[in-house]
Design a protein around this motif. Structure first.
Motif, PDB file in Angstrom:
ATOM      1  N   THR A 235       0.817  -1.215   0.000  1.00 41.50           N
ATOM      2  CA  THR A 235       0.000   0.000   0.000  1.00 41.50           C
ATOM      3  C   THR A 235       0.846   1.258   0.000  1.00 41.50           C
ATOM      4  O   THR A 235       0.371   2.336  -0.355  1.00 41.50           O
ATOM      5  N   GLU A 236       2.111   1.138   0.430  1.00 44.70           N
ATOM      6  CA  GLU A 236       2.962   2.336   0.518  1.00 44.70           C
ATOM      7  C   GLU A 236       3.628   2.692  -0.798  1.00 44.70           C
ATOM      8  O   GLU A 236       4.313   3.698  -0.895  1.00 44.70           O
ATOM      9  N   LEU A 237       3.461   1.822  -1.800  1.00 40.52           N
ATOM     10  CA  LEU A 237       4.230   2.032  -3.024  1.00 40.52           C
ATOM     11  C   LEU A 237       3.370   2.567  -4.163  1.00 40.52           C
ATOM     12  O   LEU A 237       2.181   2.296  -4.234  1.00 40.52           O
ATOM     13  N   ASN A 238       4.005   3.327  -5.010  1.00 42.06           N
ATOM     14  CA  ASN A 238       3.394   3.648  -6.299  1.00 42.06           C
ATOM     15  C   ASN A 238       4.468   3.540  -7.365  1.00 42.06           C
ATOM     16  O   ASN A 238       5.637   3.273  -7.074  1.00 42.06           O
ATOM     17  N   ASP A 239       4.054   3.757  -8.576  1.00 45.35           N
ATOM     18  CA  ASP A 239       4.924   3.584  -9.724  1.00 45.35           C
ATOM     19  C   ASP A 239       6.245   4.338  -9.581  1.00 45.35           C
ATOM     20  O   ASP A 239       7.337   3.773  -9.695  1.00 45.35           O
ATOM     21  N   GLU A 240       6.108   5.600  -9.266  1.00 46.68           N
ATOM     22  CA  GLU A 240       7.278   6.479  -9.213  1.00 46.68           C
ATOM     23  C   GLU A 240       8.248   6.037  -8.122  1.00 46.68           C
ATOM     24  O   GLU A 240       9.443   5.899  -8.338  1.00 46.68           O
TER      25      GLU A 240
ATOM     26  N   ILE B 112       2.043   2.962 -19.958  1.00 50.23           N
ATOM     27  CA  ILE B 112       1.437   4.274 -20.159  1.00 50.23           C
ATOM     28  C   ILE B 112       2.451   5.418 -19.990  1.00 50.23           C
ATOM     29  O   ILE B 112       2.471   6.342 -20.795  1.00 50.23           O
ATOM     30  N   PRO B 113       3.321   5.361 -18.980  1.00 49.43           N
ATOM     31  CA  PRO B 113       4.295   6.461 -18.863  1.00 49.43           C
ATOM     32  C   PRO B 113       5.142   6.621 -20.128  1.00 49.43           C
ATOM     33  O   PRO B 113       5.489   7.738 -20.510  1.00 49.43           O
TER      34      PRO B 113
ATOM     35  N   ASN C 189       6.438  10.482 -24.241  1.00 48.97           N
ATOM     36  CA  ASN C 189       7.126  10.610 -25.523  1.00 48.97           C
ATOM     37  C   ASN C 189       6.236  11.033 -26.672  1.00 48.97           C
ATOM     38  O   ASN C 189       6.736  11.376 -27.734  1.00 48.97           O
ATOM     39  N   CYS C 190       4.919  10.976 -26.476  1.00 50.97           N
ATOM     40  CA  CYS C 190       4.042  11.169 -27.618  1.00 50.97           C
ATOM     41  C   CYS C 190       3.251  12.467 -27.539  1.00 50.97           C
ATOM     42  O   CYS C 190       2.956  12.959 -26.454  1.00 50.97           O
ATOM     43  N   ASN C 191       2.918  12.970 -28.728  1.00 49.38           N
ATOM     44  CA  ASN C 191       2.064  14.140 -28.789  1.00 49.38           C
ATOM     45  C   ASN C 191       0.612  13.742 -28.612  1.00 49.38           C
ATOM     46  O   ASN C 191      -0.157  14.382 -27.930  1.00 49.38           O
TER      47      ASN C 191
ATOM     48  N   GLY D 259      -5.106   5.375 -18.311  1.00 47.28           N
ATOM     49  CA  GLY D 259      -5.183   4.045 -17.724  1.00 47.28           C
ATOM     50  C   GLY D 259      -6.605   3.526 -17.654  1.00 47.28           C
ATOM     51  O   GLY D 259      -6.866   2.350 -17.920  1.00 47.28           O
ATOM     52  N   ASN D 260      -7.547   4.400 -17.302  1.00 47.61           N
ATOM     53  CA  ASN D 260      -8.946   3.970 -17.237  1.00 47.61           C
ATOM     54  C   ASN D 260      -9.451   3.494 -18.582  1.00 47.61           C
ATOM     55  O   ASN D 260     -10.162   2.499 -18.675  1.00 47.61           O
ATOM     56  N   TYR D 261      -9.059   4.216 -19.629  1.00 47.47           N
ATOM     57  CA  TYR D 261      -9.520   3.821 -20.968  1.00 47.47           C
ATOM     58  C   TYR D 261      -8.870   2.504 -21.405  1.00 47.47           C
ATOM     59  O   TYR D 261      -9.496   1.670 -22.035  1.00 47.47           O
TER      60      TYR D 261
END
Lengths: 327, 498, 333
Positions: free
Chosen positions: B228-233, B458-459, B464-466, B491-493
Motif C-alpha cells: 500500500t505504501e508504493l506507487n509507480d514512481e 502508459i508512462p 514521448n508522444c504528442n 489508464g482507465n480507458y
C-alpha cells in the motif's frame, strides 16, 4: 570467430596428419604425381554433390534428392546423346549434341530445384520430407525412363569431359574448382549469400527484416539442383553411362563431408574453404588405403570415424571455451 | 505476526568476478503473497535459483524453512520442502494432454513405472479443485490459451505438497482478464495457506493483491515495503536508485499534410474501424492491453496481414501494402515486439544484422557486395546510435538488451524510412538504457520522421508522444492530446473502465 | 468425431481403405486371405524396423544406422548358424541378434548424449563404420545353407488354410512375432512412464530436464530399442530369404523413415503412434502389392510412392498452416 577458426584449424591438422600417415604407410607412391592426378579425377564427383548438399544445409535445410536429381539429369543427357540420332549418323558425334544434351540436363536439374523450392517455400513442407519424397519420385521417374537399364556409349567429346586434362589438371577438377569458386562468390560476395546465412540462423527475424524468404529458398534449391546437374555431367562422362541408381551411396557421404567441413547441422554456418579441406582429407584416406590395397569399405568406416573424431574434438574445445567464458 | 515459511539470512552468491547477491536477508510468511521486484541483473533470478535449490549459496549464508535452519538445499530438497517454481516459459509439454502435464511429475517423483489413466485424471482433477478451476483435461496443452497453460503449470505445482509457489514474470503474456483470474487463484491459494511469490522487473497488477514487496538492486535488498505504501514512481526510484525525471517530448508545430492516414481500417477478429493521421516529426502513441489489436494493426501497416476493409493513404495517395517489401518500398519500417526471435538473428554478427535491410544497395557495379560500403555503413550506424560492441563481427547475443535494440533501430533507420513503427521499444530493457532509447527516438522525430510508438507502458507513451490512441478490444476508444490529460485517465480507458 | 478428424491417422486410414477398394475392384485377388497373409509376412521386416524408428522419432532424434546394425546382427547369426547351427535354437538366435542390436544402438546413444553430436550426424557416421567394417571383415560374402530347423521355423504357420488350388497358406509365425512386438511397443508408449516421457522429451527437452526425467536413460532406451528392432529384423530377414548378404539392407533407411512419417510421426519429435506407423507401413505395402495386382509395371512403384509421400506431407503441412492461422486470431469479444 574463435569457433570458426578452431574448426578450420582442426581440419588442417587432420589433413596434415592424414597426408603424413598415408605417406608413411604407403611410401613414395602416395606423393607421386600419378597418385595426385588420380585423386584429382576422383574428388570432383563427391565434391560438386557436396556443394549441392551444403547450400541446402546452410539454410538449415537438407536436400536428400541431389543424387536422384543428378541421375535423372544424367539420364536425360544420356538419352539425348544416344537416342536422338541413329548410331550410324555423323551427328551423333557432333560436339553441338553434347552442348545440347548438357543444357537440357541442366534444365531438368533446374526444374527439379524449382519444384523443391515450391514444396519447401510455398507449401511449407519441411525440407527433409519434401526432398525425401522428391528423391523417391525422381528415382522412379528415372527407372521409368530407362526401364531400369544402363544407357551407355557416348561420343568422344562427352567422354573427354570426365577423362581428359588441361595443362595437367583433370577437367573434372577444373569443373569442381569453378563450382567451388562460384559457390564461394555467392556466399561471400552477394546479398543472397548473406541472406542464406541469416536465414539459416533465424528465418523469422529475416522475414521481419524484409528478406523475401521464399526467394531465398527458391534460389537455394535451384542452385542445389544446378550443382546436382553439373555432378551428373562428370558422373556420366566418367562412367560412360547413366543409370537410375548410380551413386546412391554418395547421399549420406555428402552430409558427412559437409559436416566434417564445418557446415553446421543446424544451419547458418559453414565455408567453402572448410569443405574443400574436408574433401581433400576424405580423398587422401581413400587413395592412401587404395594404394595399400585395403578395401573401399574400410575407407567408409574410416570416414565415419574421422567425422566422429572431429566432432568430439570440436565439442571438447567448445566446452573448454564455455568454461573460460563463465570463469 | 504471521509465521515465517522461508527466510534467507545473509545470503551471498559470488560468481568469478561478479557479486550476484551480497548478504541478502529475505523472508516469506506462510500463506503470504509477496512480490520480488528488481531490474534485469539485480540478482532476483539468482535468488530464485537459490530458493529453488538449482544454485547453492556461498558459505556463510543460511536458509531457514519453517524456522529451522537447513543444511543442504538442492533442487530435490526444495521440492520436498514444498517449494515449486513456475518459470516464465512454463516448461510444459505442448504435445501432451492437460491431464498428463499436471500429473506426470508425480509419477516420476514416486518412481512409478506404469500409468493408470483413471488415476492420472483423478490427480489432475484434485489439483484443479484446489484452486477452483476447470480445464479441458484431454486437450493438448498446445491447443489451450496461454492463460490456461499457466493454470496447468500451477496445477502441476499443486500436485506436490506445496507451500510456496514462485512465479517468474507471470503476467507478461496475459490479457487483463486473464491476469485477474490469475490473481484470484493466488488469493485462493492464500486462503489455503500456500504462499505465492511473484517475481517481476516492473510494477504491475500483482501489486494490488500483494501483502509485501521486496525490492532488490545490484545484488542487495533495498527494502521490504507494504504494497500500500508504493506507487509507480516510488518503486522506480527504489529499483534504479535514481530519481527519474520523465521529461516530456514536445513535437514541432506541424501543419503539413499527413504522411500516413488510415480510414476505417478493419480486420476480422483483430481490429475494427481504425482511423488516424500521422504527420512528419510526430510521435503517435498507441496503447492498449495485450490482445487489444495494437500489434495486429501494426502488422497490417507493415504488410504482413492485409486489412479486410478501409483505406491506407500515404502522402495522400491510397496504397495497398501486400508485403513487407511493399511497406519498405513506401518507407515504412517496423521494430517488432519480440526482439530475440523476430528482431534479430541472434547468433549472427552485429554487422550482418545492421546491413540486412539495405544489403541490395551495398553492391558495386557487378552487383557484388562492396566491402568498403558495408564497412562504412556499419561504422556509421554503430557511431550514430552509440552501439557499444567489441567488434562488428561479434554475435548480437553477446550484447546487452539496450544495445541489441539499438542494432534493430539501426537496421531500420538505415533504410531511411518515412514512417517508423516501434512495437514495445523498451521491453526488457533497464531504466537507464530505456531513456537512452527514448532520446534516440525523439531525435529521429525531430529530424522529421513520423513515428508510431506502441507500448503497454502508459508512462512511456505519455512522456514521448504528442497524441495517444487507446485501443480496447480491437477499437480505438479514445484519442488523447497528452497536454490535456493525465496518465490515470489514459489508464482507465486502457482497462475499459471509463 | 471432431477429435478423430484432427488425427493424422484417420486420413491415412481413409487412404488405405480407398486404395484397397480400388485395387479390389480391379483385381479381386487382392482382398483374399491368402494375399493378406502373404503381405503381412513379407512386410513384417519393414514393420519391425518402423516400430524402432517410431520410438527414435518420438524422442526427437533420428537413426540412419539401423540397417547397418541389422546387417551386423544378421551376419553374426548367419555365421553362427553355419558353424554351430545344430547347437542353437530360434530363441538363442533372436537373443544373440537382439543383444548385438542393443549394444550397437547403445553405442549410438552414448555418442549422441555425451558429445552432444546431432543424432543424424552420429548415425550417418556409425552407419558407415558398422557397414564398412563388416564388409571388410566378411569380404562381402553371401551366406546361405542354414540348418533345416531354421528353414522349418520360417515356414511355420499358426494355422493353415488351403486355397482353391490346394495351396496351403495361413498366419505365419513371423507375422505373430511382429504383432507381438507391436503390442509390446503400444503398451510401452501408452501405459508406461517411460513411454510418456519419450513424448515429453520430444515435445520439449528442457521441460523434461526440469521435470526430472532421465534424459540419458531415455536416449539410451530409444536407440537400444531401435537396435533391438534392427536385431530382430535381421533374424526376420534371414528367415524370410534364408540368405544373409551384407548389402541387402543398407540403403533402405529412407524407405522406413518415409513409412513412419506417412503414419504421422514428426521429424521434430513428440508425435507419432504405433497405430499410425502400422497404417503407414500398410499403405506402402498395399501400394506395392496393389500395383503388381493391377498389372502396373514394377518400374512405376517408386513414382507412386514418391507422389503419395509428397501429397501426404503436403496435406499435413497445409493443415498445420491453417491451424496456425487460426491461432493468431486474437480474442476480442
Amino acid at each position: 570467430m574463435f569457433r570458426k577458426l578452431s574448426h578450420f584449424s582442426i581440419l588442417l591438422i587432420v589433413m596434415v596428419a592424414a597426408i603424413l600417415i598415408m605417406w608413411g604407410l604407403t611410401g613414395t607412391d602416395f606423393m607421386s604425381l600419378g597418385n595426385f592426378q588420380s585423386m584429382a579425377y576422383q574428388l570432383p564427383e563427391l565434391g560438386v554433390l557436396t556443394l549441392a548438399m551444403m547450400i541446402a544445409m546452410l539454410t538449415s535445410g537438407i536436400n536428400l534428392s541431389i543424387i536422384a536429381t543428378a541421375n535423372l539429369s544424367g539420364i536425360v543427357m544420356a538419352l539425348i546423346l544416344t537416342k536422338t540420332f541413329p548410331p550410324e549418323s555423323a551427328l551423333i558425334n557432333s560436339p553441338w549434341l553434347v552442348v545440347g544434351a548438357i543444357l537440357t540436363g541442366l534444365l531438368v536439374a533446374i526444374i527439379v530445384g524449382l519444384i523443391n523450392g515450391f514444396l519447401i517455400a510455398v507449401l511449407d513442407i519441411s525440407p527433409i520430407l519434401a526432398t525425401l519424397g522428391m528423391m523417391i519420385l525422381l528415382g522412379g521417374v528415372s527407372l521409368v525412363l530407362t526401364d531400369g537399364y544402363v544407357i551407355s556409349g557416348f561420343s568422344p567429346t562427352m567422354l573427354a569431359i570426365g577423362n581428359k586434362d588441361w595443362l595437367g589438371i583433370p577437367v573434372p577438377m577444373i569443373i569442381f574448382l569453378a563450382c567451388a569458386g562460384f559457390m564461394s562468390l555467392i556466399l561471400n560476395k552477394t546479398p543472397l549469400g548473406t541472406r542464406i546465412y541469416m536465414f539459416g540462423s533465424n528465418p523469422v527475424a529475416c522475414f521481419y527484416s524484409g528478406v523475401n524468404n521464399k526467394v531465398v529458398l527458391f534460389r537455394t534449391y535451384i542452385i542445389s539442383g544446378i550443382f546436382s546437374g553439373i555432378a551428373a555431367i562428370i558422373m556420366i562422362s566418367r562412367f560412360n553411362s547413366a543409370k537410375a541408381d548410380y551413386g546412391e551411396s554418395y547421399l549420406l557421404l555428402t552430409i558427412l563431408a559437409a559436416v566434417l567441413g564445418g557446415v553446421s547441422a543446424a544451419g547458418g554456418f559453414g565455408k567453402v574453404s572448410g569443405l574443400i579441406i574436408s574433401l581433400v582429407i576424405l580423398q587422401m584416406i581413400s587413395s592412401g588405403l587404395n594404394l595399400m590395397g585395403i578395401s573401399n569399405f574400410f575407407t567408409l568406416a574410416l570416414w565415419g570415424i574421422v567425422l566422429i573424431f572431429v566432432m568430439i574434438v570440436k565439442y571438447v574445445i567448445d566446452i573448454r571455451a564455455q568454461k573460460r567464458w563463465n570463469a | 505476526m504471521a509465521e515465517s515459511f522461508l527466510s534467507l539470512k545473509q545470503v551471498s552468491k559470488h560468481y568469478v568476478g561478479v557479486t550476484a547477491l551480497d548478504k541478502v536477508d529475505f523472508e516469506i510468511y506462510q500463506g503470504e503473497i509477496h512480490c520480488l521486484v528488481g531490474e534485469n541483473g539485480s540478482g532476483k533470478s539468482t535468488m530464485i535459483k537459490i530458493i529453488s535449490g538449482t544454485e547453492e549459496a556461498d558459505i556463510g549464508s543460511w536458509i531457514e524453512i519453517e524456522g529451522k535452519s537447513v543444511h543442504s538445499h538442492k533442487a530435490i530438497d526444495a521440492i520436498n520442502r514444498g517449494i515449486q517454481v513456475i518459470y516464465q516459459d512454463l516448461s510444459l509439454f505442448p504435445n501432451l494432454t492437460v491431464a498428463e502435464n499436471i500429473a506426470i511429475g508425480q509419477y516420476v517423483a514416486n518412481h512409478q513405472k506404469i500409468i493408470n489413466w483413471k488415476e492420472l485424471h483423478q490427480i489432475a482433477k484434485k489439483a484443479m479443485a484446489r484452486i477452483n478451476v476447470s480445464l479441458p483435461l484431454d486437450a493438448l496443452v498446445s491447443e489451450v490459451s496461454i492463460a490456461d497453460q499457466q493454470l496447468v503449470a500451477i496445477c502441476r505445482a499443486l500436485t506436490h505438497d506445496v507451500k510456496l509457489i514462485i512465479m517468474d514474470e507471470p503476467t507478461s503474456s496475459l490479457t487483463k482478464r486473464e491476469v485477474d483470474s490469475l490473481l484470484n487463484v493466488a488469493i485462493d491459494m492464500k486462503t489455503k495457506g500456500i504462499a505465492t511469490m511473484f517475481v517481476s522487473h516492473k510494477l504491475n497488477e500483482v501489486l494490488q493483491i500483494a501483502d509485501r514487496v521486496s525490492v532488490v538492486r545490484d545484488g542487495r535488498l533495498v527494502g521490504v515495503y507494504p504494497s500500500t505504501e508504493l506507487n509507480d514512481e516510488k518503486l522506480t526510484v527504489l529499483m534504479t536508485g535514481k530519481k527519474v525525471e520523465y521529461s516530456r517530448y514536445v513535437a514541432r508545430e506541424n501543419k503539413n499534410k499527413p504522411i500516413l492516414e488510415c480510414i476505417g481500417l478493419s480486420r476480422q477478429g483483430e481490429y475494427k474501424d481504425i482511423s488516424f493521421k500521422l504527420h512528419a516529426g510526430e510521435i503517435l502513441g498507441i496503447t492498449g492491453l495485450l490482445g487489444s489489436g495494437r500489434t495486429e494493426l501494426a502488422l497490417s501497416l507493415f504488410g504482413i496481414h492485409q486489412p479486410d476493409k478501409g483505406q491506407i493513404k500515404f502522402y495522400g495517395q491510397e496504397v495497398v501494402i501486400k508485403s513487407i517489401q511493399d511497406a519498405m518500398e513506401l518507407g515504412i519500417a517496423y521494430v517488432p515486439e519480440d526482439r530475440i526471435s523476430e528482431g534479430l538473428v541472434n547468433i549472427q554478427s552485429v554487422g550482418d544484422n545492421i546491413i540486412i535491410t539495405t544489403i541490395d544497395s551495398l553492391v558495386n557495379r557487378f552487383r557484388l557486395l562492396d566491402k568498403n560500403k558495408i564497412r562504412n555503413s556499419i561504422q556509421k550506424w554503430v557511431k550514430d546510435l552509440s552501439i557499444r560492441i567489441p567488434s562488428a563481427e561479434s554475435p548480437v547475443q553477446t550484447l546487452s538488451g539496450g544495445n541489441q535494440q539499438r542494432v534493430v533501430l539501426a537496421k531500420w533507420i538505415a533504410t531511411s524510412p518515412k514512417v517508423l513503427i516501434l512495437d514495445g521499444p523498451t521491453i526488457g530493457i533497464d531504466v537507464a538504457a530505456k531513456f537512452a532509447i527514448h532520446e534516440i527516438i525523439r531525435d529521429l522525430a525531430q529530424k522529421g520522421l513520423a513515428i508510431i510508438m506502441i507500448s503497454e507502458e502508459i508512462p512511456e507513451v505519455f512522456n514521448n508522444c504528442n497524441r495517444i490512441l487507446v485501443m480496447h478490444k480491437g477499437m480505438v476508444v479514445r484519442e488523447f492530446d497528452t497536454d490535456l490529460t493525465s496518465q490515470d485517465e489514459i489508464g482507465n480507458y486502457v482497462n475499459g473502465t471509463y | 468425431m471432431k477429435k478423430l478428424l484432427n488425427r493424422h491417422e484417420t486420413y491415412v486410414f481413409i487412404a488405405v481403405v480407398v486404395f484397397s477398394i480400388i485395387i479390389t475392384i480391379i483385381n479381386p485377388n487382392f482382398f483374399t486371405l491368402e494375399n493378406l497373409f502373404d503381405l503381412l509376412k513379407s512386410y513384417s521386416l519393414m514393420g519391425t524396423f518402423a516400430i524402432g524408428m517410431l520410438f527414435v522419432l518420438i524422442s526427437g532424434g533420428i537413426d540412419i544406422s539401423f540397417t547397418a546394425i541389422a546387417t551386423v546382427a544378421g551376419y553374426t547369426i548367419a555365421v553362427l548358424l553355419l558353424n554351430v547351427g545344430d547347437h542353437l535354437n530360434i530363441y538363442m538366435v533372436f537373443l544373440i541378434a537382439g543383444s548385438i542390436g542393443i549394444a550397437l544402438g547403445f553405442l549410438n546413444a552414448v555418442i549422441i548424449h555425451v558429445f552432444r553430436i546431432p543424432s543424424i550426424i552420429t548415425t550417418i557416421a556409425t552407419l558407415n563404420i558398422f557397414y564398412g567394417l563388416l564388409t571388410v571383415i566378411t569380404k562381402g560374402k553371401w551366406l546361405y545353407g542354414f540348418p533345416t530347423w531354421f528353414g522349418d521355423f520360417a515356414t511355420t504357420r499358426v494355422f493353415t488354410l488351403y486355397s482353391a488350388h490346394g495351396n496351403p497358406y495361413g498366419l505365419s509365425i513371423i507375422t505373430v512375432i511382429w504383432i507381438g512386438l507391436v503390442f509390446i511397443s503400444w503398451f510401452l508408449l501408452r501405459f508406461t512412464i517411460l513411454g510418456r516421457s519419450l513424448y515429453a522429451m520430444g515435445g520439449n527437452v528442457n521441460s523434461a530436464k526440469r521435470a526430472g526425467f532421465n534424459i540419458f536413460g531415455n536416449t539410451a532406451f530409444v536407440y537400444s530399442y531401435m537396435g533391438l528392432m534392427a536385431g530382430i529384423g535381421s533374424v526376420i530377414q534371414a528367415l524370410l530369404v534364408q540368405t544373409v548378404a551384407p548389402n541387402s539392407l543398407v540403403g533402405k533407411e529412407m524407405d522406413v523413415i518415409a513409412a513412419v512419417v506417412l503414419g504421422g510421426a514428426s521429424l521434430t519429435g513428440g508425435t507419432g503412434s504405433v497405430i499410425g506407423t502400422i497404417l503407414g507401413v500398410t499403405l506402402i505395402a498395399i501400394m506395392g502389392n496393389g500395383l503388381t495386382l493391377m498389372h502396373v509395371p514394377a518400374l512405376w512403384y517408386k513414382v507412386v510412392i514418391g507422389l503419395v509421400i509428397l501429397i501426404s506431407v503436403g496435406v499435413s503441412a497445409y493443415r498445420r498452416k491453417m491451424s496456425a492461422h487460426k491461432r493468431v486470431i486474437i480474442e476480442n469479444d
